[in-house]
Scaffold this motif. Structure first.
Motif, mmCIF file in Angstrom:
data_model
loop_
_atom_site.group_PDB
_atom_site.id
_atom_site.type_symbol
_atom_site.label_atom_id
_atom_site.label_comp_id
_atom_site.label_asym_id
_atom_site.label_seq_id
_atom_site.Cartn_x
_atom_site.Cartn_y
_atom_site.Cartn_z
ATOM 1 N N SER A 137 -59.298 52.498 -32.917
ATOM 2 C CA SER A 137 -59.954 53.546 -32.140
ATOM 3 C C SER A 137 -61.310 53.878 -32.738
ATOM 4 O O SER A 137 -61.531 53.746 -33.942
ATOM 5 C CB SER A 137 -59.082 54.801 -32.086
ATOM 6 N N THR A 138 -62.218 54.319 -31.863
ATOM 7 C CA THR A 138 -63.549 54.741 -32.308
ATOM 8 C C THR A 138 -63.846 56.189 -31.955
ATOM 9 O O THR A 138 -64.734 56.807 -32.547
ATOM 10 C CB THR A 138 -64.637 53.849 -31.682
ATOM 11 N N SER A 139 -63.132 56.742 -30.980
ATOM 12 C CA SER A 139 -63.330 58.142 -30.603
ATOM 13 C C SER A 139 -62.087 58.646 -29.889
ATOM 14 O O SER A 139 -61.224 57.865 -29.459
ATOM 15 C CB SER A 139 -64.554 58.306 -29.688
ATOM 16 N N ASN A 140 -62.006 59.968 -29.767
ATOM 17 C CA ASN A 140 -60.863 60.599 -29.107
ATOM 18 C C ASN A 140 -61.331 61.388 -27.894
ATOM 19 O O ASN A 140 -62.387 62.029 -27.930
ATOM 20 C CB ASN A 140 -60.142 61.546 -30.081
ATOM 21 N N LEU A 159 -61.957 49.572 -30.034
ATOM 22 C CA LEU A 159 -62.373 48.178 -30.085
ATOM 23 C C LEU A 159 -61.161 47.266 -30.062
ATOM 24 O O LEU A 159 -60.167 47.527 -30.745
ATOM 25 C CB LEU A 159 -63.167 47.902 -31.365
ATOM 26 N N VAL A 160 -61.244 46.174 -29.296
ATOM 27 C CA VAL A 160 -60.240 45.120 -29.336
ATOM 28 C C VAL A 160 -60.873 43.918 -30.010
ATOM 29 O O VAL A 160 -61.862 43.366 -29.505
ATOM 30 C CB VAL A 160 -59.737 44.752 -27.931
ATOM 31 N N ASN A 161 -60.341 43.549 -31.160
ATOM 32 C CA ASN A 161 -60.899 42.456 -31.959
ATOM 33 C C ASN A 161 -62.414 42.617 -32.136
ATOM 34 O O ASN A 161 -63.187 41.658 -32.039
ATOM 35 C CB ASN A 161 -60.589 41.103 -31.321
ATOM 36 N N GLY A 162 -62.826 43.875 -32.354
ATOM 37 C CA GLY A 162 -64.213 44.182 -32.645
ATOM 38 C C GLY A 162 -65.105 44.390 -31.437
ATOM 39 O O GLY A 162 -66.282 44.706 -31.592
ATOM 40 N N THR A 163 -64.561 44.218 -30.227
ATOM 41 C CA THR A 163 -65.354 44.365 -29.005
ATOM 42 C C THR A 163 -65.089 45.712 -28.345
ATOM 43 O O THR A 163 -63.930 46.091 -28.139
ATOM 44 C CB THR A 163 -65.027 43.240 -28.007
ATOM 45 N N ALA A 164 -66.151 46.426 -27.992
ATOM 46 C CA ALA A 164 -66.030 47.737 -27.354
ATOM 47 C C ALA A 164 -65.683 47.587 -25.872
ATOM 48 O O ALA A 164 -65.684 46.496 -25.315
ATOM 49 C CB ALA A 164 -67.323 48.514 -27.522
ATOM 50 N N GLY A 165 -65.377 48.740 -25.237
ATOM 51 C CA GLY A 165 -65.104 48.743 -23.812
ATOM 52 C C GLY A 165 -63.651 48.919 -23.466
ATOM 53 O O GLY A 165 -63.223 48.579 -22.351
ATOM 54 N N TYR A 166 -62.867 49.485 -24.394
ATOM 55 C CA TYR A 166 -61.436 49.647 -24.174
ATOM 56 C C TYR A 166 -61.013 51.097 -24.386
ATOM 57 O O TYR A 166 -61.580 51.818 -25.211
ATOM 58 C CB TYR A 166 -60.646 48.727 -25.106
ATOM 59 N N SER A 167 -60.022 51.496 -23.619
ATOM 60 C CA SER A 167 -59.418 52.827 -23.737
ATOM 61 C C SER A 167 -57.987 52.669 -24.241
ATOM 62 O O SER A 167 -57.378 51.593 -24.108
ATOM 63 C CB SER A 167 -59.420 53.536 -22.387
ATOM 64 N N TYR A 168 -57.452 53.740 -24.795
ATOM 65 C CA TYR A 168 -56.077 53.673 -25.292
ATOM 66 C C TYR A 168 -55.383 55.021 -25.112
ATOM 67 O O TYR A 168 -56.021 56.072 -24.964
ATOM 68 C CB TYR A 168 -56.051 53.283 -26.765
ATOM 69 N N GLN A 169 -54.070 54.958 -25.134
ATOM 70 C CA GLN A 169 -53.246 56.164 -25.145
ATOM 71 C C GLN A 169 -52.033 55.900 -26.032
ATOM 72 O O GLN A 169 -51.364 54.872 -25.891
ATOM 73 C CB GLN A 169 -52.770 56.527 -23.746
ATOM 74 N N ALA A 194 -63.585 49.643 -17.960
ATOM 75 C CA ALA A 194 -64.328 49.427 -16.722
ATOM 76 C C ALA A 194 -63.436 48.990 -15.566
ATOM 77 O O ALA A 194 -63.610 49.428 -14.423
ATOM 78 C CB ALA A 194 -65.429 48.389 -16.945
ATOM 79 N N THR A 195 -62.453 48.124 -15.855
ATOM 80 C CA THR A 195 -61.623 47.550 -14.782
ATOM 81 C C THR A 195 -60.239 48.177 -14.675
ATOM 82 O O THR A 195 -59.525 47.925 -13.703
ATOM 83 C CB THR A 195 -61.449 46.042 -14.997
ATOM 84 N N SER A 196 -59.839 48.942 -15.681
ATOM 85 C CA SER A 196 -58.501 49.546 -15.767
ATOM 86 C C SER A 196 -57.398 48.512 -15.973
ATOM 87 O O SER A 196 -56.207 48.845 -15.906
ATOM 88 C CB SER A 196 -58.180 50.387 -14.523
ATOM 89 N N ALA A 197 -57.763 47.252 -16.238
ATOM 90 C CA ALA A 197 -56.756 46.216 -16.478
ATOM 91 C C ALA A 197 -56.097 46.432 -17.843
ATOM 92 O O ALA A 197 -56.780 46.538 -18.864
ATOM 93 C CB ALA A 197 -57.408 44.842 -16.426
ATOM 94 N N VAL A 198 -54.773 46.495 -17.856
ATOM 95 C CA VAL A 198 -54.038 46.716 -19.096
ATOM 96 C C VAL A 198 -54.043 45.435 -19.919
ATOM 97 O O VAL A 198 -53.694 44.356 -19.421
ATOM 98 C CB VAL A 198 -52.590 47.157 -18.807
ATOM 99 N N VAL A 199 -54.446 45.547 -21.175
ATOM 100 C CA VAL A 199 -54.451 44.382 -22.058
ATOM 101 C C VAL A 199 -53.276 44.406 -23.030
ATOM 102 O O VAL A 199 -52.913 43.380 -23.597
ATOM 103 C CB VAL A 199 -55.770 44.266 -22.834
ATOM 104 N N TYR A 200 -52.678 45.593 -23.223
ATOM 105 C CA TYR A 200 -51.462 45.689 -24.032
ATOM 106 C C TYR A 200 -50.722 46.974 -23.688
ATOM 107 O O TYR A 200 -51.341 48.028 -23.537
ATOM 108 C CB TYR A 200 -51.749 45.679 -25.542
ATOM 109 N N ASP A 201 -49.403 46.863 -23.592
ATOM 110 C CA ASP A 201 -48.546 48.031 -23.389
ATOM 111 C C ASP A 201 -47.145 47.630 -23.820
ATOM 112 O O ASP A 201 -46.531 46.755 -23.206
ATOM 113 C CB ASP A 201 -48.556 48.475 -21.924
#
Length: 277
Positions: A137-140, A159-169, A194-201
């Motif tokens: 995580s980088t911010s809350n 960040l996912v593997n160092g790349t920004a543009g992801y949200s988490y819960q 940006a796309t709301s596509a889930v990359v992990y859950d």
């Protein structure tokens, strides 16, 4: 306090290096220790040097084996949730490789900034070992921390593997809150902002508001509200690449890191603040 031993690398073990990283990859002065004939090495450190947050520890040996674990450090005087350990990530949790399954390590701390009901402090880290999927995580999100004991939910960006543009819960349950006896539970959802596509859950298909169902396999999750707290469990965190144990986890004033070996060897520990809050 640090104390560990290791049974993973038999007589070929020479040096074990422990590195702890923060978001800026800043290293604290390294610590070294020499194992005894029983294969146990010990050293000491001052917890006062570490701030509220999550610390990622990487242990490696000269043969190339390594493993990660997370430590959560928290202020026991306030309201917070802290957790560190590992879960079994079942097939279907990672859409990029639907059949992928295996151990995943996690660590997090969260609280509201003192005097605020909107500013959320803390950090969250997650690592899926089978393919080195890594989240930090980088911010809350403001006002995202929801505490309904024994459950806590919070969210933000990362960040996912160092790349920004992801949200988490993250949604977690302290099963031993207020003298309970249930298993701690943990869920993390990570998606493309940006796309709301889930990359992990690790609870794929459940509503985002659903309670976590996945019990942790090691470590512990602690919720303290100022009126109800529980003692830290002396339960080790064990990964499947190189075995070392960290407990109690999360910890406040004392930590034990254990790594067993059947040969005498030098061990190097490097400690780094993972978050700067």
């Amino acid at each position: 306090y640090g104390d560990w031993s290791s049974d993973v690398c038999s007589s070929d073990l020479t040096t074990v290096t422990f590195k702890v990283y923060n978001s800026a990859n800043t290293l604290l002065p390294p610590l070294t220790a020499k194992t005894t004939t029983a294969g146990v090495a010990s050293t000491s450190l001052s917890i006062a040097k570490y701030t509220f947050g999550v610390y990622r520890v990487n242990a490696s040996v000269s043969t190339g084996q390594d493993s990660d674990a997370y430590l959560a450090i928290y202020d026991a005087s306030g309201t917070y949730m802290a957790g560190a350990g590992w879960i079994y990530s079942s097939a279907g949790s990672y859409p990029a490789s639907p059949t992928l399954a295996g151990n995943a390590t996690f660590g997090f701390v969260t609280r509201y900034q003192t005097g605020s009901t909107t500013v959320v402090q803390g950090s969250s880290s997650f690592h899926l070992e089978a393919n080195d999927f890594d989240f930090r995580s980088t911010s809350n999100d403001a006002s995202s921390l929801k505490i309904t004991a024994p459950q806590v939910t919070f969210s933000g960006l990362g960040l996912v593997n160092g790349t920004a543009g992801y949200s988490y819960q993250v949604t977690a349950i302290d099963g031993q809150f207020n003298k309970g006896t249930a298993t701690d539970k943990y869920r993390i959802r990570i998606w493309n902002t940006a796309t709301s596509a889930v990359v992990y859950d690790n609870q794929m298909g459940s509503a985002s508001t659903a309670a976590p169902l996945v019990g942790i396999s090691g470590g512990s999750i602690i919720l303290a509200t100022g009126t109800a707290k529980r003692e830290m469990a002396d339960e080790p965190v064990v990964t499947d690449r190189i075995t070392f144990r960290v407990y109690p986890n999360p910890f406040g004033e004392e930590i034990i890191i254990r790594h067993d070996s059947d040969s005498e060897a030098d061990i190097r520990i490097e400690l780094v603040d993972l978050t700067e809050i």
